[in-house]
Design an enzyme around this catalytic site. Structure first.
Site, PDB file in Angstrom:
ATOM      1  N   LYS A  22       8.756  -2.056   3.543  1.00 13.14           N
ATOM      2  CA  LYS A  22       7.228  -2.742   4.123  1.00 13.14           C
ATOM      3  C   LYS A  22       6.704  -2.992   3.671  1.00 13.14           C
ATOM      4  CE  LYS A  22       3.868  -0.141   6.604  1.00 13.14           C
ATOM      5  NZ  LYS A  22       3.037  -0.391   6.293  1.00 13.14           N
ATOM      6  N   ASN A  23       5.796  -2.351   2.885  1.00 14.53           N
ATOM      7  CA  ASN A  23       4.801  -2.484   1.497  1.00 14.53           C
ATOM      8  C   ASN A  23       5.197  -3.394   0.846  1.00 14.53           C
ATOM      9  OD1 ASN A  23       2.850  -1.235   3.001  1.00 14.53           O
ATOM     10  ND2 ASN A  23       3.257   0.798   2.357  1.00 14.53           N
ATOM     11  N   CYS A 126     -10.006   2.674   9.489  1.00 13.85           N
ATOM     12  CA  CYS A 126      -9.080   3.213  10.964  1.00 13.85           C
ATOM     13  C   CYS A 126      -8.309   4.682  10.379  1.00 13.85           C
ATOM     14  CB  CYS A 126      -7.260   2.067   9.543  1.00 13.85           C
ATOM     15  SG  CYS A 126      -6.510   2.417   8.412  1.00 13.85           S
ATOM     16  N   ARG A 131     -11.439   3.357   3.704  1.00 12.24           N
ATOM     17  CA  ARG A 131     -10.326   2.740   2.804  1.00 12.24           C
ATOM     18  C   ARG A 131     -11.134   1.342   2.768  1.00 12.24           C
ATOM     19  NH1 ARG A 131      -4.575   2.367   5.780  1.00 12.24           N
ATOM     20  NH2 ARG A 131      -3.457   1.205   3.533  1.00 12.24           N
ATOM     21  N   ASP A 316       2.242   8.450   1.945  1.00  9.80           N
ATOM     22  CA  ASP A 316       3.011   8.466   2.953  1.00  9.80           C
ATOM     23  C   ASP A 316       4.283   8.547   3.578  1.00  9.80           C
ATOM     24  OD1 ASP A 316       1.118   6.102   2.602  1.00  9.80           O
ATOM     25  OD2 ASP A 316       2.488   4.699   2.650  1.00  9.80           O
ATOM     26  N   ARG A 408       5.893   0.068  13.756  1.00 14.36           N
ATOM     27  CA  ARG A 408       5.188  -0.977  12.313  1.00 14.36           C
ATOM     28  C   ARG A 408       6.307  -0.030  11.586  1.00 14.36           C
ATOM     29  NH1 ARG A 408      -1.045  -0.641  12.042  1.00 14.36           N
ATOM     30  NH2 ARG A 408      -0.388  -2.014  10.598  1.00 14.36           N
TER      31      ARG A 408
HETATM   32  C1  EPZ Z   1      -1.577   1.365   0.150  1.00 17.70           C
HETATM   33  O1  EPZ Z   1      -2.424   0.629   0.450  1.00 17.70           O
HETATM   34  C2  EPZ Z   1      -0.276   1.318   1.118  1.00 17.70           C
HETATM   35  N1  EPZ Z   1      -0.094  -0.211   2.146  1.00 17.70           N
HETATM   36  C3  EPZ Z   1      -0.845   2.199   2.203  1.00 17.70           C
HETATM   37  O2  EPZ Z   1       0.797   2.531   2.884  1.00 17.70           O
HETATM   38  C4  EPZ Z   1      -0.518   3.177   0.987  1.00 17.70           C
HETATM   39  O3  EPZ Z   1      -0.675   4.295   1.869  1.00 17.70           O
HETATM   40  C5  EPZ Z   1      -1.818   2.831  -0.338  1.00 17.70           C
HETATM   41  O4  EPZ Z   1      -1.027   2.284  -0.669  1.00 17.70           O
HETATM   42  C6  EPZ Z   1      -2.016   4.128  -1.228  1.00 17.70           C
HETATM   43  O5  EPZ Z   1      -0.317   4.092  -1.872  1.00 17.70           O
HETATM   44  C7  EPZ Z   1       0.139  -1.362   2.167  1.00 17.70           C
HETATM   45  O6  EPZ Z   1       1.086  -1.108   0.686  1.00 17.70           O
HETATM   46  C8  EPZ Z   1       0.500  -2.259   2.895  1.00 17.70           C
HETATM   47  P1  EPZ Z   1      -4.876   1.264  -2.000  1.00 17.70           P
HETATM   48  P2  EPZ Z   1      -3.746   0.203  -0.052  1.00 17.70           P
HETATM   49  O7  EPZ Z   1      -5.931   0.903  -2.540  1.00 17.70           O
HETATM   50  O8  EPZ Z   1      -3.558  -1.190  -0.717  1.00 17.70           O
HETATM   51  C9  EPZ Z   1      -9.266   3.886  -1.938  1.00 17.70           C
HETATM   52  C10 EPZ Z   1       1.580   3.077   5.179  1.00 17.70           C
HETATM   53  O9  EPZ Z   1       1.708   3.904   5.892  1.00 17.70           O
HETATM   54  N2  EPZ Z   1     -10.094   2.659  -2.446  1.00 17.70           N
HETATM   55  O10 EPZ Z   1      -4.202   1.963  -2.734  1.00 17.70           O
HETATM   56  O11 EPZ Z   1      -5.302   0.156   0.927  1.00 17.70           O
HETATM   57  C11 EPZ Z   1      -8.879   3.951  -1.108  1.00 17.70           C
HETATM   58  O12 EPZ Z   1      -9.862   4.155   0.174  1.00 17.70           O
HETATM   59  C12 EPZ Z   1       0.677   2.360   4.666  1.00 17.70           C
HETATM   60  O13 EPZ Z   1       2.193   1.923   4.371  1.00 17.70           O
HETATM   61  C13 EPZ Z   1     -11.066   2.553  -2.495  1.00 17.70           C
HETATM   62  O14 EPZ Z   1     -12.114   3.212  -2.670  1.00 17.70           O
HETATM   63  O15 EPZ Z   1      -4.327   1.653  -1.008  1.00 17.70           O
HETATM   64  C14 EPZ Z   1      -7.890   5.356  -1.198  1.00 17.70           C
HETATM   65  O16 EPZ Z   1      -8.345   6.559  -1.394  1.00 17.70           O
HETATM   66  C15 EPZ Z   1      -0.385   3.128   4.927  1.00 17.70           C
HETATM   67  N3  EPZ Z   1     -11.427   1.003  -2.470  1.00 17.70           N
HETATM   68  C16 EPZ Z   1      -7.608   4.565  -2.535  1.00 17.70           C
HETATM   69  O17 EPZ Z   1      -8.285   3.546  -3.374  1.00 17.70           O
HETATM   70  C17 EPZ Z   1     -11.043  -0.227  -2.662  1.00 17.70           C
HETATM   71  O18 EPZ Z   1     -10.962  -1.831  -2.378  1.00 17.70           O
HETATM   72  C18 EPZ Z   1      -6.470   4.333  -2.462  1.00 17.70           C
HETATM   73  O19 EPZ Z   1      -5.839   3.064  -1.928  1.00 17.70           O
HETATM   74  C19 EPZ Z   1      -9.237  -0.108  -2.430  1.00 17.70           C
HETATM   75  C20 EPZ Z   1      -9.147   1.387  -2.417  1.00 17.70           C
END
Ligand code: EPZ
Length: 429
Positions: A22-23, A126, A131, A316, A408
């Site tokens: 999915k991701n 969320c 996030r 995840d 999902r």
């Molecule tokens: C991706 O989300 C995945 N989603 C998530 O999968 C996964 O949990 C996550 O990466 C971490 O591996 C998809 O690929 C569609 P991040 P993403 O930006 O990209 C902080 C699932 O269940 N952050 O790597 O949104 C954030 O809050 C899901 O399939 C900031 O502070 O995650 C977090 O603490 C849910 N500012 C950390 O970084 C930003 O601008 C990592 O988030 C962006 C992120």
């Protein structure tokens, strides 16, 4: 609303085919916005998030055709999507759509890179935490986009194109890294990303973009270099296997007992999680068809695990491991460092008899002799599936409500588990 009914106590034996990730599928579909030619994606999973993104892209004018089955293909083969963004008619992604799926915020980068502007709703919080998207916005600004926040929308403009830059992420972000490699592919000059996410899905997207004519090197390492090109072409790409689905079923077998071949997947995608399973006493064997997971008889040893970006143990799979450790012979600790507050499953696992204490980002799980079925529900897809895993070992009947979370991210979950001996059924309505 559909529910899933599970009666625990049945071992799992047989084969589970693993779907496309999915991701990776979501950013790959979004990457289609970078070219006016057709992008063909194979091994696309049949998931609610994929259908929703089809609608979101449709709103921008993207045309998506789902290929028919070829002779000999079954439902275990993924779908093929033919995606054409020849005519982008709208560069706004409205709140009603972005709020349903956070990853749709990622359309910002390709829209600005190709069209010179985009207006994308801020996604909001969320169920797994606040996030924010500040790092994605910072990266677009570094690449030369003018950014304004207007009535809950991020408005980004680069009428004369984006320009290459050096971007140092203070924190590893998957979405931030996808954003930069997509935007920088069509920027003027070279972009350097430091502290890039190394997730396999980043490598898959970079591979596809390179097939489309991009010049990306270093994907899968902390340092990615993107040399901008003037135009990208169409390409054909097969989505890599879903490592989170792989790990989820591996933990399901560990919980229920039995012997399962996880087909069409590879251990390198989730080595840290497989190492943890080995430490619990589960037999993990790489074969040329996939990964074999077996637990016959023996108990489960407790573990100490901290989630962190790839190649470490993935957030995840945190909820699923926690479900498994509720039945360990002793006390386990799991520290969640990626998302704050990603513990919504704890209260529901407690309804099944789990003993879990939370202290900030640390969960202490005391293994119990038995779990007992109950009605439960969860607020995100990984939390929901952790309840399914717990239910496989619980005495009696568990009803998992709000199955749309599972739909999902898990393709035909009840069928995949049911074929291997689980007593599981979907109750409609
Ligand atoms: C991706 O989300 C995945 N989603 C998530 O999968 C996964 O949990 C996550 O990466 C971490 O591996 C998809 O690929 C569609 P991040 P993403 O930006 O990209 C902080 C699932 O269940 N952050 O790597 O949104 C954030 O809050 C899901 O399939 C900031 O502070 O995650 C977090 O603490 C849910 N500012 C950390 O970084 C930003 O601008 C990592 O988030 C962006 C992120």
């Amino acid at each position: 609303m559909d529910r899933i009914r599970i009666v625990g106590g049945h071992a799992l034996n047989g084969t589970i085919p693993i779907s496309g990730a999915k991701n990776a599928t979501l950013p790959l579909m979004i990457a289609s916005l970078l070219t006016e030619q057709t992008l063909i994606l194979d091994n696309v999973p049949r998931l609610a998030d994929v259908s929703l993104l089809q609608r979101i892209l449709g709103n921008h004018g993207v045309d998506i055709m789902v290929g028919g089955k070829r002779p000999g293909e079954t439902v275990d083969h993924g779908q093929t999507l033919h995606i054409s963004a020849a005519n982008i008619v709208d560069t706004t992604a409205p709140y009603e759509l972005v709020s349903k799926m956070r990853a749709s915020f990622w359309v910002l980068a390709p829209l600005v890179a190709r069209m010179g502007e985009a207006r994308v709703s801020m996604p909001g919080g969320c169920a797994i935490g606040t996030r924010p998207v500040d790092l994605l916005i910072m990266a677009m600004a570094r690449l030369g986009a003018d950014i304004e926040i207007d009535s809950g929308y991020v408005v980004a403009r680069a009428p004369h194109g984006l320009r290459g830059a050096e971007i140092v992420f203070p924190k590893v972000t998957v979405g931030g890294t996808h954003t930069v490699i997509m935007a920088a592919s069509l920027a003027n000059g070279t972009t350097l990303i430091e502290n890039a996410a190394r997730e396999p899905e980043i490598v898959d997207v970079a591979d596809c973009l390179n097939k489309m004519g991009a010049r990306i090197s270093g994907a899968g390492t902390r340092r990615i270099v993107v040399e901008g090109v003037a135009k990208l072409n169409g390409a054909r790409h097969a989505v890599l296997p879903d490592r989170i689905e792989t790990g989820t079923y591996a933990m399901a077998v560990a919980m229920a007992g039995g012997d399962i071949l996880l087909q069409n997947t590879r251990p390198q995608l989730l080595q840290a999680a497989l190492d943890v399973l080995t430490r619990t006493g589960v037999a993990v064997t790489a074969t040329n068809q996939g990964i074999r997971i077996a637990r016959n008889g023996g108990g489960l040893a407790p573990v100490e695990v901290t989630t962190a970006p790839f190649p470490d143990f993935p957030t995840d799979l945190q909820a699923q491991l926690m479900a498994l450790m509720t039945r360990a012979d002793g006390t386990s600790h799991i520290v969640e460092t990626v998302f704050e507050n990603r513990f919504m499953h704890v209260q529901e696992l407690a309804r099944l008899g789990a003993r879990i204490q939370l202290d900030g980002e640390k969960a202490t799980i005391e293994g119990v002799e038995r779990l007992k079925g109950a009605p439960v529900m969860a607020t995100d897809l990984r939390a929901s599936v952790s309840l399914v895993i717990a239910a496989l070992a619980a005495e009696g009947e568990t009803i998992v409500n709000r199955v749309y979370h599972l739909d999902r991210g898990f393709e035909r979950l009840e069928e995949k588990l049911g074929r291997c001996g689980a007593a599981i059924e979907r109750l409609s309505g």
